[in-house]
Motif scaffolding. Structure first.
Motif, PDB file in Angstrom:
ATOM      1  N   ILE A 142       0.832  -1.210   0.000  1.00 36.60           N
ATOM      2  CA  ILE A 142       0.000   0.000   0.000  1.00 36.60           C
ATOM      3  C   ILE A 142       0.866   1.261   0.000  1.00 36.60           C
ATOM      4  N   TYR A 143       2.183   1.109   0.175  1.00 40.39           N
ATOM      5  CA  TYR A 143       3.087   2.252   0.183  1.00 40.39           C
ATOM      6  C   TYR A 143       3.607   2.523  -1.232  1.00 40.39           C
ATOM      7  N   ASN A 144       4.075   3.747  -1.437  1.00 42.68           N
ATOM      8  CA  ASN A 144       4.524   4.129  -2.771  1.00 42.68           C
ATOM      9  C   ASN A 144       5.937   4.712  -2.728  1.00 42.68           C
ATOM     10  N   CYS A 145       6.863   3.984  -2.129  1.00 40.40           N
ATOM     11  CA  CYS A 145       8.262   4.413  -2.073  1.00 40.40           C
ATOM     12  C   CYS A 145       8.836   4.442  -3.493  1.00 40.40           C
ATOM     13  N   LYS A 146       9.368   5.579  -3.906  1.00 40.16           N
ATOM     14  CA  LYS A 146       9.743   5.790  -5.301  1.00 40.16           C
ATOM     15  C   LYS A 146      10.778   4.796  -5.812  1.00 40.16           C
ATOM     16  N   TYR A 147      11.688   4.346  -4.943  1.00 46.37           N
ATOM     17  CA  TYR A 147      12.794   3.491  -5.366  1.00 46.37           C
ATOM     18  C   TYR A 147      12.436   2.012  -5.366  1.00 46.37           C
ATOM     19  N   CYS A 148      11.264   1.644  -4.867  1.00 45.24           N
ATOM     20  CA  CYS A 148      10.932   0.242  -4.632  1.00 45.24           C
ATOM     21  C   CYS A 148      10.244  -0.395  -5.844  1.00 45.24           C
ATOM     22  N   PRO A 149      10.724  -1.544  -6.303  1.00 40.77           N
ATOM     23  CA  PRO A 149      10.072  -2.237  -7.429  1.00 40.77           C
ATOM     24  C   PRO A 149       8.671  -2.721  -7.100  1.00 40.77           C
ATOM     25  N   ASN A 150       8.330  -2.847  -5.808  1.00 37.08           N
ATOM     26  CA  ASN A 150       7.008  -3.322  -5.405  1.00 37.08           C
ATOM     27  C   ASN A 150       6.080  -2.205  -4.969  1.00 37.08           C
ATOM     28  N   ARG A 151       6.423  -0.961  -5.298  1.00 35.61           N
ATOM     29  CA  ARG A 151       5.617   0.171  -4.844  1.00 35.61           C
ATOM     30  C   ARG A 151       4.199   0.087  -5.412  1.00 35.61           C
ATOM     31  N   LEU A 152       3.289   0.850  -4.807  1.00 28.73           N
ATOM     32  CA  LEU A 152       1.866   0.769  -5.108  1.00 28.73           C
ATOM     33  C   LEU A 152       1.558   0.923  -6.600  1.00 28.73           C
ATOM     34  N   ASP A 153       2.180   1.895  -7.263  1.00 31.27           N
ATOM     35  CA  ASP A 153       1.830   2.155  -8.662  1.00 31.27           C
ATOM     36  C   ASP A 153       2.715   1.408  -9.663  1.00 31.27           C
ATOM     37  N   ALA A 154       3.516   0.449  -9.187  1.00 30.07           N
ATOM     38  CA  ALA A 154       4.358  -0.335 -10.094  1.00 30.07           C
ATOM     39  C   ALA A 154       3.523  -1.393 -10.811  1.00 30.07           C
ATOM     40  N   ASP A 155       3.789  -1.556 -12.080  1.00 31.09           N
ATOM     41  CA  ASP A 155       3.069  -2.541 -12.884  1.00 31.09           C
ATOM     42  C   ASP A 155       3.824  -3.866 -12.849  1.00 31.09           C
ATOM     43  N   VAL A 156       3.649  -4.614 -11.760  1.00 29.72           N
ATOM     44  CA  VAL A 156       4.335  -5.897 -11.582  1.00 29.72           C
ATOM     45  C   VAL A 156       3.326  -6.943 -11.123  1.00 29.72           C
ATOM     46  N   PRO A 157       3.604  -8.221 -11.372  1.00 27.30           N
ATOM     47  CA  PRO A 157       2.705  -9.272 -10.876  1.00 27.30           C
ATOM     48  C   PRO A 157       2.653  -9.248  -9.349  1.00 27.30           C
ATOM     49  N   ARG A 158       1.487  -9.427  -8.782  1.00 28.41           N
ATOM     50  CA  ARG A 158       1.314  -9.393  -7.331  1.00 28.41           C
ATOM     51  C   ARG A 158       0.942 -10.778  -6.807  1.00 28.41           C
ATOM     52  N   ALA A 159       1.397 -11.046  -5.592  1.00 25.24           N
ATOM     53  CA  ALA A 159       1.061 -12.326  -4.963  1.00 25.24           C
ATOM     54  C   ALA A 159       1.121 -12.163  -3.457  1.00 25.24           C
ATOM     55  N   THR A 160       0.309 -12.940  -2.754  1.00 23.20           N
ATOM     56  CA  THR A 160       0.296 -12.959  -1.294  1.00 23.20           C
ATOM     57  C   THR A 160       0.152 -14.404  -0.839  1.00 23.20           C
ATOM     58  N   ALA A 161       1.046 -14.834   0.041  1.00 24.83           N
ATOM     59  CA  ALA A 161       0.993 -16.199   0.571  1.00 24.83           C
ATOM     60  C   ALA A 161       0.312 -16.189   1.934  1.00 24.83           C
ATOM     61  N   THR A 162      -0.237 -17.311   2.314  1.00 29.95           N
ATOM     62  CA  THR A 162      -0.799 -17.456   3.657  1.00 29.95           C
ATOM     63  C   THR A 162       0.308 -17.896   4.612  1.00 29.95           C
ATOM     64  N   PRO A 163       0.160 -17.653   5.902  1.00 30.78           N
ATOM     65  CA  PRO A 163       1.162 -18.149   6.865  1.00 30.78           C
ATOM     66  C   PRO A 163       1.396 -19.653   6.758  1.00 30.78           C
ATOM     67  N   ASP A 164       0.327 -20.429   6.530  1.00 32.43           N
ATOM     68  CA  ASP A 164       0.491 -21.879   6.412  1.00 32.43           C
ATOM     69  C   ASP A 164       1.324 -22.245   5.184  1.00 32.43           C
ATOM     70  N   GLU A 165       1.133 -21.523   4.092  1.00 29.06           N
ATOM     71  CA  GLU A 165       1.920 -21.802   2.883  1.00 29.06           C
ATOM     72  C   GLU A 165       3.404 -21.565   3.131  1.00 29.06           C
ATOM     73  N   ILE A 166       3.740 -20.473   3.825  1.00 31.01           N
ATOM     74  CA  ILE A 166       5.146 -20.184   4.120  1.00 31.01           C
ATOM     75  C   ILE A 166       5.722 -21.252   5.050  1.00 31.01           C
ATOM     76  N   CYS A 167       4.957 -21.647   6.058  1.00 30.70           N
ATOM     77  CA  CYS A 167       5.424 -22.671   7.000  1.00 30.70           C
ATOM     78  C   CYS A 167       5.680 -23.994   6.296  1.00 30.70           C
ATOM     79  N   GLU A 168       4.739 -24.435   5.495  1.00 31.81           N
ATOM     80  CA  GLU A 168       4.868 -25.716   4.801  1.00 31.81           C
ATOM     81  C   GLU A 168       6.032 -25.688   3.814  1.00 31.81           C
ATOM     82  N   LEU A 169       6.193 -24.551   3.136  1.00 33.45           N
ATOM     83  CA  LEU A 169       7.301 -24.422   2.194  1.00 33.45           C
ATOM     84  C   LEU A 169       8.636 -24.488   2.919  1.00 33.45           C
ATOM     85  N   THR A 170       8.747 -23.792   4.040  1.00 30.25           N
ATOM     86  CA  THR A 170       9.989 -23.795   4.823  1.00 30.25           C
ATOM     87  C   THR A 170      10.346 -25.203   5.284  1.00 30.25           C
ATOM     88  N   ILE A 171       9.383 -25.920   5.832  1.00 30.61           N
ATOM     89  CA  ILE A 171       9.633 -27.281   6.320  1.00 30.61           C
ATOM     90  C   ILE A 171       9.967 -28.218   5.165  1.00 30.61           C
TER      91      ILE A 171
END
Length: 423
Positions: free
Chosen positions: A64-93
């Motif tokens: 939700i932030y728009n830091c000018k130098y960041c590739p993931n800033r709000l107005d950047a045209d990049v693919p977006r993704a969000t993982a669930t906590p369980d997905e991160i845990c299972e992937l780590t293990i």
């Protein structure tokens, strides 16, 4: 399990954060899975700068932030993704069981609001420790402006946490990262430093038996995206080490991966980043203060490394007799590293050292000989101008070699392996 597409997006988005390194954690295996004890994570890095022993991933890059130098800033045209906590845990293990990793480096863009994001990050580390019984190394990136109680609880499960300063001044933050402020970034560091000290005291008294950030805190600064000098950057670094008990400050040379009229069109360059790491090493291990290294409004010399530049400005203090000089002075001789300075102190208790002895100890005599005597014998150049000329030739050759390594690794830790011996 997390999809391949989501995994690719979240790991690719995480590569710009360079503030991950070996753990230094004292977390022992208590009957579960993994171990963050003693050596912690290995010091192996891939060509793009990621530590191969850590799963380095974002929980989300939908910011939700728009830091000018960041590739993931709000107005950047990049693919977006969000993982669930369980997905991160299972992937780590899963990765740990396959022997791909030894630990986790987890960060996130700010999703919805800081508290929501921090709650999800906390959920990951808490589940890994309590449900999956994972004892491996975890480095967690804190979310500025989140509830301090969430931060404190997360520190009970993570080995290391970091809040990135990113830009060295309040004015640059207002211009390039308007949703952030100096206070929102520094306040959590101060709080964690005080809490760490309190938990240590409670542990000594037997009032606390767990872990609270055993591997401490780190931070990162972007170099060259804003106009601050090396002197300003290093003064902030020195203050962070002294006041917030940070383990490391990382420097990331700005690379123009996004286009914006407020950002420079060219990067800061690898050599400038390299010089900052050399100066940082002097602050942490060689007893220098930033006032001795560089003036506040100036940049570090590109011709000489910071220690050599200091020695050339203070030629009236040299040469020093290797058999009598105190440790503080040995540490300031170009070509003598911290380990070798202590070796010299031990060796000269039993015999008078010669240049041959120093060669056997692998002292970099091509530098050091201009600043020392052994038993009154001097092998350096006769005049300061000659010393400068010879050192310039050495620096040119070695800088080219180091920057070749720099380019190959593309990592903030790039030259530190070679750096220690050359200082």
């Amino acid at each position: 399990m997390i999809s391949q597409e989501k995994l690719t997006i979240l790991t690719e988005s995480a590569k710009y954060d360079v503030s991950c390194s070996s753990s230094g954690s004292s977390r022992k295996n208590t009957g579960g899975m993994g171990n963050g004890y003693v050596a912690g994570c290995c010091h192996s890095f891939t060509p793009d700068g990621r530590c191969v022993s850590l799963l380095k991933i974002l929980l989300s890059n939908d910011c939700i932030y728009n830091c000018k130098y960041c590739p993931n800033r709000l107005d950047a045209d990049v693919p977006r993704a969000t993982a669930t906590p369980d997905e991160i845990c299972e992937l780590t293990i899963d990765f740990y069981k396959r022997n791909y990793i030894e630990g986790l480096f987890l960060s996130s863009a700010v999703v919805k609001n800081p508290d929501y994001t921090m709650e999800r990050l906390l959920s990951v580390v808490k589940k890994l420790r309590t449900e999956y019984r994972f004892n491996g190394y975890i480095h967690l990136k804190g979310i500025p402006k989140a509830d301090p109680k969430l931060m404190e609880e997360a520190a009970l499960y993570a080995d290391r946490m970091s809040y990135n300063v990113e830009l060295p001044s309040e004015s640059s933050l207002k211009l390039l990262a308007p949703q952030k402020s100096k206070e929102s970034l520094l306040s959590p560091m101060k709080t964690l430093a005080m809490q760490t000290q309190q938990y240590r005291e409670d542990k000594k008294k037997g009032l606390f038996k767990g872990h609270f950030l055993p591997a401490g805190q780190t931070t990162q600064m972007i170099v060259g995206a804003s106009p601050e000098s090396d002197g300003q950057i290093l003064r902030l670094t020195q203050a962070l080490y002294r006041k917030n008990d940070l383990r490391r400050v990382y420097y990331s040379s700005y690379v123009p991966v996004v286009q914006d009229r407020l950002l420079p069109e060219v990067g800061a360059g690898q050599l400038r980043e390299h010089r900052l790491y050399q100066a940082d090493w002097l602050l942490r291990f060689y007893g220098f203060s930033v006032e001795e290294i560089v003036e506040e409004g100036e940049n570090l010399s590109m011709e000489f490394d910071p220690k050599c530049a200091w020695a050339l400005r203070n030629m009236h203090l040299f040469p020093v007799e290797i058999n009598r000089a105190p440790l503080e002075m040995l540490l300031r001789v170009p070509g003598i590293g911290a380990k070798n300075a202590h070796k010299i102190l031990q060796a000269r208790k039993y015999a008078k050292l010669t240049f041959e002895d120093l060669l056997k100890m692998r002292i970099a005599l091509k530098r050091a000989k201009h600043f020392i005597t052994c038993g009154g014998k001097y092998l350096g150049a006769a005049h300061e101008s000659q010393v400068r000329g010879l050192l310039t030739a050495i620096e040119t050759q070695e800088s080219e070699e180091q920057l070749d390594i720099f380019s190959m690794l593309s990592t903030p830790q790039n030259a530190l392996i070679a750096l220690h011996g050359q200082l």
